[in-house]
Scaffold this motif. Structure first.
Motif, PDB file in Angstrom:
ATOM      1  N   TRP A  23      37.200 -35.185  -5.569  1.00 42.51           N
ATOM      2  CA  TRP A  23      36.056 -35.065  -6.464  1.00 42.51           C
ATOM      3  C   TRP A  23      36.566 -34.805  -7.864  1.00 42.51           C
ATOM      4  O   TRP A  23      37.444 -33.963  -8.078  1.00 42.51           O
ATOM      5  CB  TRP A  23      35.162 -33.916  -6.026  1.00 42.51           C
ATOM      6  N   ARG A 169      30.745 -26.740  -3.500  1.00 38.72           N
ATOM      7  CA  ARG A 169      29.443 -26.396  -4.062  1.00 38.72           C
ATOM      8  C   ARG A 169      29.558 -25.191  -5.006  1.00 38.72           C
ATOM      9  O   ARG A 169      28.897 -25.144  -6.047  1.00 38.72           O
ATOM     10  CB  ARG A 169      28.440 -26.101  -2.948  1.00 38.72           C
ATOM     11  N   PRO A 182      29.243 -39.595  -7.650  1.00 43.15           N
ATOM     12  CA  PRO A 182      27.955 -38.917  -7.812  1.00 43.15           C
ATOM     13  C   PRO A 182      27.440 -38.383  -6.488  1.00 43.15           C
ATOM     14  O   PRO A 182      27.612 -39.005  -5.436  1.00 43.15           O
ATOM     15  CB  PRO A 182      27.043 -40.030  -8.355  1.00 43.15           C
ATOM     16  N   ARG A 183      26.798 -37.246  -6.523  1.00 47.95           N
ATOM     17  CA  ARG A 183      26.430 -36.555  -5.293  1.00 47.95           C
ATOM     18  C   ARG A 183      25.456 -37.346  -4.433  1.00 47.95           C
ATOM     19  O   ARG A 183      25.458 -37.211  -3.214  1.00 47.95           O
ATOM     20  CB  ARG A 183      25.839 -35.177  -5.640  1.00 47.95           C
ATOM     21  N   HIS A 184      24.601 -38.156  -5.033  1.00 45.94           N
ATOM     22  CA  HIS A 184      23.585 -38.879  -4.260  1.00 45.94           C
ATOM     23  C   HIS A 184      24.096 -40.208  -3.718  1.00 45.94           C
ATOM     24  O   HIS A 184      23.392 -40.886  -2.986  1.00 45.94           O
ATOM     25  CB  HIS A 184      22.358 -39.144  -5.144  1.00 45.94           C
ATOM     26  N   GLU A 185      25.320 -40.604  -4.078  1.00 45.56           N
ATOM     27  CA  GLU A 185      25.865 -41.884  -3.640  1.00 45.56           C
ATOM     28  C   GLU A 185      26.835 -41.689  -2.470  1.00 45.56           C
ATOM     29  O   GLU A 185      27.440 -40.629  -2.312  1.00 45.56           O
ATOM     30  CB  GLU A 185      26.582 -42.591  -4.790  1.00 45.56           C
ATOM     31  N   HIS A 195      30.001 -38.195   0.854  1.00 47.71           N
ATOM     32  CA  HIS A 195      28.606 -38.103   0.428  1.00 47.71           C
ATOM     33  C   HIS A 195      28.350 -36.669   0.009  1.00 47.71           C
ATOM     34  O   HIS A 195      28.554 -35.740   0.808  1.00 47.71           O
ATOM     35  CB  HIS A 195      27.636 -38.506   1.540  1.00 47.71           C
ATOM     36  N   ASP A 196      27.934 -36.495  -1.254  1.00 46.10           N
ATOM     37  CA  ASP A 196      27.747 -35.171  -1.813  1.00 46.10           C
ATOM     38  C   ASP A 196      29.100 -34.445  -1.779  1.00 46.10           C
ATOM     39  O   ASP A 196      30.087 -34.970  -2.255  1.00 46.10           O
ATOM     40  CB  ASP A 196      26.647 -34.435  -1.052  1.00 46.10           C
TER      41      ASP A 196
END
Length: 229
Positions: A23, A169, A182-185, A195-196
């Motif tokens: 990330w 998080r 991106p977190r939603h992709e 994912h996230d």
């Protein structure tokens, strides 16, 4: 299950996986400009969190092809050491990697030290850009190491996958920076999908192995399939 806090001093058992998903936390030019934190403010927050979750306890830094031991005992001492090295000209503001070890929780209730569990890579301090990377696959229900054994490890994943997710998080909340992917992709770039803040086994591998050799006691793999896969 309660976890015995005694750390197993034996060999580090978890080899590298096929790839190194990660990330990237970085400032978003589209967001309103806010006063940046002190130069090492973000890094202190990140290392305090990774140390608290026992996933990256830093021991050395890589810069311009050199490995420099940190030899300190806390995130605050790491920052003091890095700051001193920067001011002495021994380090630049673009660091290749900060690495160390973490602790893996095991189904037998023990924990084992593992070098390279997580690392920080391609740090650009002035630009507020930091990549958190893992070379391991113990976060997911099938081992994807270079032996191509595809061994099931459901209990291991259930113990450690949520730890990684909570750590990321906490970092996201502390930094308030944009995140890639991106977190939603759903990111399909690696053999471990993202994912996230959660890693998933490539569903092609997961479904194939479950059909050929399902692990005892696992009736369904639905909870291990990435959203949108």
């Amino acid at each position: 299950m309660s976890v015995d806090l005694t750390v197993d001093a034996g060999l580090e058992p978890y080899p590298d996986s096929f790839s190194s998903p990660g990330w990237r936390f970085a400032a978003d030019p589209a967001r309103p400009t806010e006063p940046p934190p002190p130069l090492f403010g973000d890094l202190l927050a990140i290392l305090a969190i990774t140390t608290r979750h026992e996933l990256l306890i830093p021991s050395h830094v890589q810069d311009r092809g050199r490995r420099i031991a940190l030899e300190v005992d806390s995130a605050e001492e790491v920052i003091a050491r890095l700051s001193a090295l920067l001011h002495a000209g021994e380090l630049g503001p673009h660091l290749d990697e900060i690495a160390g070890h973490g602790l893996v929780e095991r189904p037998d209730g023990t924990r084992v030290r593992q070098d390279g569990l997580l690392s920080l890579q391609d740090l650009r301090l002035h630009d507020r850009a930091y990549s958190l990377v893992t070379r391991k696959s113990l976060w997911t229900p099938i081992a994807l190491d270079r032996s191509f054994g595809f061994e099931w490890q459901v209990e291991l994943a259930d113990l450690n996958g949520p730890r990684l997710e909570r750590c990321l998080r906490d970092i996201d909340a502390a930094l308030g920076l944009a995140v890639e992917p991106p977190r939603h992709e759903l990111d399909r770039e690696h053999s471990l999908w993202i994912h996230d803040f959660k890693l998933f086994t490539n569903p092609e591998i997961l479904r194939r192995e479950f059909a050929a050799n399902p692990p005892p006691g696992l009736a369904s793999i639905d909870r291990f399939i990435a959203p949108g896969a």
